[in-house]
Design a protein around this motif. Structure first.
Motif, PDB file in Angstrom:
ATOM      1  N   LEU A   1      -5.604  -1.948  36.469  1.00 36.73           N
ATOM      2  CA  LEU A   1      -3.752  -1.251  36.807  1.00 36.73           C
ATOM      3  C   LEU A   1      -4.138  -2.051  38.084  1.00 36.73           C
ATOM      4  CD1 LEU A   1      -3.219   1.693  34.698  1.00 36.73           C
ATOM      5  CD2 LEU A   1      -1.676  -0.727  34.865  1.00 36.73           C
ATOM      6  N   LEU A   2      -4.910  -1.309  39.160  1.00 36.94           N
ATOM      7  CA  LEU A   2      -4.759  -1.046  40.098  1.00 36.94           C
ATOM      8  C   LEU A   2      -4.751  -2.490  40.364  1.00 36.94           C
ATOM      9  CD1 LEU A   2      -5.281   0.315  42.847  1.00 36.94           C
ATOM     10  CD2 LEU A   2      -7.687  -0.094  43.215  1.00 36.94           C
ATOM     11  N   ARG A   3      -5.051  -4.146  39.744  1.00 34.02           N
ATOM     12  CA  ARG A   3      -5.799  -4.776  40.154  1.00 34.02           C
ATOM     13  C   ARG A   3      -4.775  -5.711  40.310  1.00 34.02           C
ATOM     14  NH1 ARG A   3     -11.011  -7.951  40.045  1.00 34.02           N
ATOM     15  NH2 ARG A   3      -9.537  -9.159  38.268  1.00 34.02           N
ATOM     16  N   ILE A   4      -3.556  -5.054  38.903  1.00 31.07           N
ATOM     17  CA  ILE A   4      -2.591  -5.443  38.563  1.00 31.07           C
ATOM     18  C   ILE A   4      -1.149  -5.233  39.562  1.00 31.07           C
ATOM     19  CG2 ILE A   4       0.072  -5.466  36.733  1.00 31.07           C
ATOM     20  CD1 ILE A   4      -2.472  -7.498  35.960  1.00 31.07           C
ATOM     21  N   MET A   5      -1.410  -4.196  40.262  1.00 29.08           N
ATOM     22  CA  MET A   5      -0.507  -3.729  41.072  1.00 29.08           C
ATOM     23  C   MET A   5      -0.954  -4.453  42.439  1.00 29.08           C
ATOM     24  SD  MET A   5       0.798   0.105  40.516  1.00 29.08           S
ATOM     25  CE  MET A   5       0.942   0.779  38.670  1.00 29.08           C
ATOM     26  N   THR A   6      -1.726  -4.733  42.953  1.00 25.29           N
ATOM     27  CA  THR A   6      -1.937  -5.650  43.895  1.00 25.29           C
ATOM     28  C   THR A   6      -1.848  -6.870  44.014  1.00 25.29           C
ATOM     29  OG1 THR A   6      -4.471  -5.239  43.879  1.00 25.29           O
ATOM     30  CG2 THR A   6      -3.048  -3.628  44.743  1.00 25.29           C
ATOM     31  N   SER A   7      -1.294  -7.099  43.152  1.00 27.01           N
ATOM     32  CA  SER A   7      -1.326  -9.117  42.671  1.00 27.01           C
ATOM     33  C   SER A   7       0.007  -9.352  43.458  1.00 27.01           C
ATOM     34  CB  SER A   7      -1.139  -9.487  41.067  1.00 27.01           C
ATOM     35  OG  SER A   7      -2.203  -8.702  40.400  1.00 27.01           O
ATOM     36  N   TRP A   8       0.295 -10.811  43.857  1.00 31.60           N
ATOM     37  CA  TRP A   8       1.809 -10.410  43.684  1.00 31.60           C
ATOM     38  C   TRP A   8       2.864 -10.287  42.763  1.00 31.60           C
ATOM     39  CZ3 TRP A   8       1.215 -12.102  48.326  1.00 31.60           C
ATOM     40  CH2 TRP A   8       0.156 -12.707  49.293  1.00 31.60           C
TER      41      TRP A   8
ATOM     42  N   ARG B   1      12.170  -0.275  31.527  1.00 30.88           N
ATOM     43  CA  ARG B   1      12.339  -0.842  32.638  1.00 30.88           C
ATOM     44  C   ARG B   1      12.129  -1.118  33.397  1.00 30.88           C
ATOM     45  NH1 ARG B   1      18.012  -1.870  29.526  1.00 30.88           N
ATOM     46  NH2 ARG B   1      17.344  -4.086  27.741  1.00 30.88           N
ATOM     47  N   ILE B   2      11.384   0.560  33.689  1.00 30.77           N
ATOM     48  CA  ILE B   2      11.397   1.234  35.821  1.00 30.77           C
ATOM     49  C   ILE B   2      10.194   0.590  35.674  1.00 30.77           C
ATOM     50  CG2 ILE B   2      10.670   3.174  36.463  1.00 30.77           C
ATOM     51  CD1 ILE B   2      13.060   4.998  34.972  1.00 30.77           C
ATOM     52  N   LEU B   3       8.872   0.582  34.498  1.00 31.70           N
ATOM     53  CA  LEU B   3       7.344   0.288  34.337  1.00 31.70           C
ATOM     54  C   LEU B   3       7.623  -1.000  34.798  1.00 31.70           C
ATOM     55  CD1 LEU B   3       5.886   2.525  31.071  1.00 31.70           C
ATOM     56  CD2 LEU B   3       5.840   2.684  33.926  1.00 31.70           C
ATOM     57  N   VAL B   4       8.377  -2.168  34.256  1.00 35.06           N
ATOM     58  CA  VAL B   4       8.187  -3.470  34.857  1.00 35.06           C
ATOM     59  C   VAL B   4       8.721  -3.815  35.470  1.00 35.06           C
ATOM     60  CG1 VAL B   4       9.095  -6.143  34.159  1.00 35.06           C
ATOM     61  CG2 VAL B   4       8.193  -4.853  31.972  1.00 35.06           C
ATOM     62  N   ARG B   5       9.147  -2.944  36.754  1.00 34.29           N
ATOM     63  CA  ARG B   5       9.546  -3.094  37.839  1.00 34.29           C
ATOM     64  C   ARG B   5       8.523  -2.766  38.591  1.00 34.29           C
ATOM     65  NH1 ARG B   5      12.405  -5.504  35.535  1.00 34.29           N
ATOM     66  NH2 ARG B   5      15.022  -5.570  35.544  1.00 34.29           N
ATOM     67  N   ALA B   6       7.708  -1.583  38.506  1.00 38.02           N
ATOM     68  CA  ALA B   6       6.805  -0.771  38.621  1.00 38.02           C
ATOM     69  C   ALA B   6       5.514  -2.305  38.798  1.00 38.02           C
ATOM     70  CB  ALA B   6       6.536   0.361  37.906  1.00 38.02           C
ATOM     71  N   LEU B   7       5.319  -3.478  37.853  1.00 40.07           N
ATOM     72  CA  LEU B   7       4.782  -4.141  37.882  1.00 40.07           C
ATOM     73  C   LEU B   7       5.211  -5.402  38.756  1.00 40.07           C
ATOM     74  CD1 LEU B   7       3.492  -3.768  34.390  1.00 40.07           C
ATOM     75  CD2 LEU B   7       2.262  -2.744  36.410  1.00 40.07           C
ATOM     76  N   SER B   8       6.544  -5.505  39.321  1.00 39.03           N
ATOM     77  CA  SER B   8       6.944  -6.396  39.584  1.00 39.03           C
ATOM     78  C   SER B   8       6.862  -7.247  38.247  1.00 39.03           C
ATOM     79  CB  SER B   8       6.410  -7.254  40.851  1.00 39.03           C
ATOM     80  OG  SER B   8       6.540  -6.433  41.403  1.00 39.03           O
TER      81      SER B   8
ATOM     82  N   ARG C   1       5.087  -0.184  44.336  1.00 38.57           N
ATOM     83  CA  ARG C   1       4.784  -0.273  42.497  1.00 38.57           C
ATOM     84  C   ARG C   1       4.130   1.486  41.867  1.00 38.57           C
ATOM     85  NH1 ARG C   1       1.974  -5.706  43.008  1.00 38.57           N
ATOM     86  NH2 ARG C   1       3.468  -7.038  43.406  1.00 38.57           N
ATOM     87  N   PHE C   2       2.936   2.497  42.747  1.00 38.07           N
ATOM     88  CA  PHE C   2       2.663   2.945  42.021  1.00 38.07           C
ATOM     89  C   PHE C   2       3.607   3.872  42.181  1.00 38.07           C
ATOM     90  CE2 PHE C   2      -1.074   5.665  40.830  1.00 38.07           C
ATOM     91  CZ  PHE C   2      -0.658   6.653  41.389  1.00 38.07           C
ATOM     92  N   THR C   3       4.570   4.143  43.042  1.00 36.12           N
ATOM     93  CA  THR C   3       5.974   5.076  43.147  1.00 36.12           C
ATOM     94  C   THR C   3       7.036   4.937  41.695  1.00 36.12           C
ATOM     95  OG1 THR C   3       5.710   5.425  45.203  1.00 36.12           O
ATOM     96  CG2 THR C   3       7.309   6.125  44.592  1.00 36.12           C
ATOM     97  N   LEU C   4       6.940   4.590  41.672  1.00 36.40           N
ATOM     98  CA  LEU C   4       7.889   3.066  40.389  1.00 36.40           C
ATOM     99  C   LEU C   4       7.561   4.254  39.341  1.00 36.40           C
ATOM    100  CD1 LEU C   4       9.988   0.321  41.329  1.00 36.40           C
ATOM    101  CD2 LEU C   4      10.761   2.096  40.582  1.00 36.40           C
ATOM    102  N   ALA C   5       5.915   3.553  39.219  1.00 39.23           N
ATOM    103  CA  ALA C   5       5.278   3.546  38.138  1.00 39.23           C
ATOM    104  C   ALA C   5       5.303   5.115  36.993  1.00 39.23           C
ATOM    105  CB  ALA C   5       3.609   3.490  38.114  1.00 39.23           C
ATOM    106  N   ALA C   6       5.193   6.013  38.694  1.00 35.46           N
ATOM    107  CA  ALA C   6       5.167   7.347  38.106  1.00 35.46           C
ATOM    108  C   ALA C   6       6.631   7.827  37.536  1.00 35.46           C
ATOM    109  CB  ALA C   6       4.486   8.133  39.863  1.00 35.46           C
ATOM    110  N   ILE C   7       7.118   7.166  38.058  1.00 33.22           N
ATOM    111  CA  ILE C   7       8.873   7.838  37.782  1.00 33.22           C
ATOM    112  C   ILE C   7       8.693   7.756  36.453  1.00 33.22           C
ATOM    113  CG2 ILE C   7      10.684   7.367  38.194  1.00 33.22           C
ATOM    114  CD1 ILE C   7      10.523   7.433  41.151  1.00 33.22           C
TER     115      ILE C   7
END
Lengths: 225, 365
Positions: free
Chosen positions: B275-282, B122-129, B82-88
């Motif tokens: 953001l870390l908590r969001i990215m480590t949720s399901w 859309r990329i960012l939304v995918r980054a957060l699943s 997710r972090f990679t996607l968010a960076a992209i």
């Protein structure tokens, strides 16, 4: 991608450590932390209640206590209480908050919090026939009345003087009633309740005035929904 | 005559009157409607995230093993992806909007800006699943309108821009956020205010009015609550957005708490740990309902209109409505509310007296 087989043992070790790190962080400390302080308090609180209080009620009140405790030092200050909007707009809000704090202190811990809340526990039927030898429970009718009496009696001389009554009245009506009218209300109330003619209400007179009032119901709240 | 004057001064105060206020006070101490909205919702059944279980205690070995597996999956597998996607996503947004911003103003620029915004969003939304279900797409906000939604976290904006382009309104920030703001404003007419300008309400209203009057401009996205609420209720809408005029397009956003807690408790966590908590949720699973547009009626003032819009949003999203101001998260409650309580009590006191009832012993509550 990240864990595909490399021939580099240090790389693999590195990723393994990286995988374990968040685990260890989570397992120690906070993950199990919620259990410990609660166990300490569970034993304390039982002494306030004549019958055993359910674990879930204590848990609920403890989590309420911690959510109010913004400073996270295990005690509540007056500001913590005033942050509750519904309490801040209550005309008697300041007096109620003061009731939690013992003489001259600015912090109340969970024990003190529970102790004051204990006054408002409903009286259950099976408690009425409990042994008369033990100490009177905090939520008995007499103790509830005593709590209300202390809300009026600021200087703790066991009498509600005309001034003290006026102060409480003023808090409840704000600016909407004139001084004279308020004064006459206070005079009339004291006159009706006062029996020994000292123009002040003692605790016995207070109890007598309220003998027909259903104190048990009016001064009780449900702790759990 | 004297008796009548005596009756006027007579009023029914009882010592037992304080019981009512006492009980209300203690009920508020044990549980109140407002402060619980500023912390995360409690779940009935655990979703294997320690953070969402307030009364966490050890249950069984099997559950712990499952939880450990969950932690490994979330932190070591999902998080880096997710972090990679968010960076992209963020990089392409900055680069893309800067490039598009160089073009001369015109329909080509607008089209390209929309493409860039949508793609990066859309990329960012995918980054957060993020899994988002949009309902009633026919009511999607049109140009020249104002889009109004309930506020739970900064992610709300990304979730809405995933499906359409909006002109954002907000404060100018520093750091990475500031870079993004400066880049995007070149491509698309977002309205970023200096911190000092927000205090000047007339200036804000004037700028927004100018934006709305231009029918070719994208709809404005506003969160009238003014602060993040925990997605169980909708608090008071500030009337400023409803005084501008134009058509209001209400949108209701409801997150599914089983997959992750989207609420940002800004007093507890800063944006990075959030953001870390969001990215480590399901995942972030949410429902977005587009409600039919609303216009202010002739005899309605801004406050009533705001309440009407708020009711519609609350009803659709299954949230409770609270008349309290979201600003109570940080500020003290105004004294006017206490004065109102005092006035009500005084009315009761004096009214009893003027009816002429001589001391009643019990007060029926």
């Amino acid at each position: 991608m990240m864990f595909c087989g490399t021939e580099d043992p240090f790389g693999q070790l590195g990723t393994a450590v990286l995988a374990v790190l968040p685990l260890s962080f989570l397992c120690t400390g906070r993950a199990w932390g919620a259990e410990k302080p609660l166990a300490r308090h569970a034993n304390l609180s039982l002494s306030f209640f004549s019958s055993s209080v359910s674990h879930s009620q204590i848990t609920r009140l403890y989590s309420r206590f911690t959510s109010l405790d913004k400073g996270e030092n295990g005690t509540l200050s007056r500001e913590d209480f005033q942050r509750i909007p519904e309490l801040a707009i209550n005309p008697l809000g300041d007096r109620i908050i003061n009731a939690f704090f013992p003489e001259g202190e600015d912090q109340v811990n969970f024990r003190g919090f529970m102790r004051t809340l204990a006054h408002f526990r409903p009286i259950e039927d099976n408690e009425k026939s409990k042994d008369q030898n033990g100490p009177e429970p905090l939520n008995s009718r007499s103790n509830k009345l005593h709590f209300a009496f202390r809300l009026y009696d600021l200087d703790k001389d066991d009498k509600i003087s005309r001034d003290e009554l006026l102060q409480v009245l003023r808090m409840m009506v704000g600016v909407n009633i004139s001084d004279e009218q308020l004064g006459s209300i206070a005079d009339r109330t004291i006159q009706e309740a006062d029996q020994d003619g000292d123009s002040a209400i003692s605790f016995a007179e207070f109890v007598k005035v309220l003998e027909k009032v259903d104190v048990e119901q009016k001064m009780s709240i449900r702790f759990l929904h | 005559m004297e008796k009548e004057i005596a009756l006027l001064h007579r009023a029914d105060f009882e010592f037992s009157h304080i019981f009512y206020f006492c009980r209300k006070g203690f009920e508020a101490i044990v549980e109140d409607e407002v402060t619980q909205r500023f912390s995360s919702e409690e779940l009935l059944s655990w979703n294997l995230l320690t953070r969402t279980n307030v009364n966490f205690h050890y249950i069984s070995l099997r559950l712990t093993v499952v939880w450990v597996i969950g932690v490994i999956v979330r932190y070591c597998f999902l998080l880096p992806l997710r972090f990679t996607l968010a960076a992209i996503g963020i990089t392409s947004m900055i680069v893309g909007t800067t490039v598009v911003g160089q073009l001369p103003n015109g329909s080509v620029k607008n089209y390209l800006s929309e493409v860039v915004h949508l793609t990066c969003s859309r990329i960012l939304v995918r980054a957060l699943s993020g899994t988002i279900h949009y309902h009633n797409k026919e009511n999607r906000p049109q140009k020249g309108g104002i889009c109004v939604a309930n506020h739970t976290s900064p992610i709300d904006a990304i979730i809405l821009t995933n499906d359409g382009c909006y002109a954002m309104v907000g404060q100018v920030h520093g750091g990475l956020m500031g870079v993004i703001q400066r880049a995007t404003v070149k491509a698309c007419p977002h309205v970023w205010f200096e911190r000092s300008e927000i205090k000047d309400r007339h200036l804000v209203t004037k700028r927004l009015r100018e934006h709305v009057a231009d029918k070719s401009k994208l709809p404005i996205l506003i969160f009238p609550e003014g602060t993040c609420i925990n997605n169980t209720s909708v608090m008071m809408f500030k009337k400023g957005s409803f005084e501008i005029g134009g058509t209001i397009y209400p949108v209701a956003i409801k997150y599914d708490p089983q997959f992750g807690d989207a609420f940002w408790n800004s007093s507890k966590y800063n944006i990075v740990s959030y953001l870390l908590r969001i990215m480590t949720s399901w995942a972030i699973v949410c429902n977005v309902w587009y409600l039919p547009p609303m216009v202010r009626k002739e005899d309605e003032d801004a406050v009533k209109f705001a309440n009407r819009v708020r009711s519609a949003i609350a009803r659709q999203g299954g949230l409770t409505e609270l008349p309290w101001d979201g600003g109570l998260k940080r500020a003290k409650v105004k004294d006017t509310f206490k004065e109102e309580q005092q006035k009500n009590y005084s009315k009761m006191l004096v009214r009893n007296g003027s009816v002429g009832s001589l001391s009643a012993e019990t007060e029926s509550d």
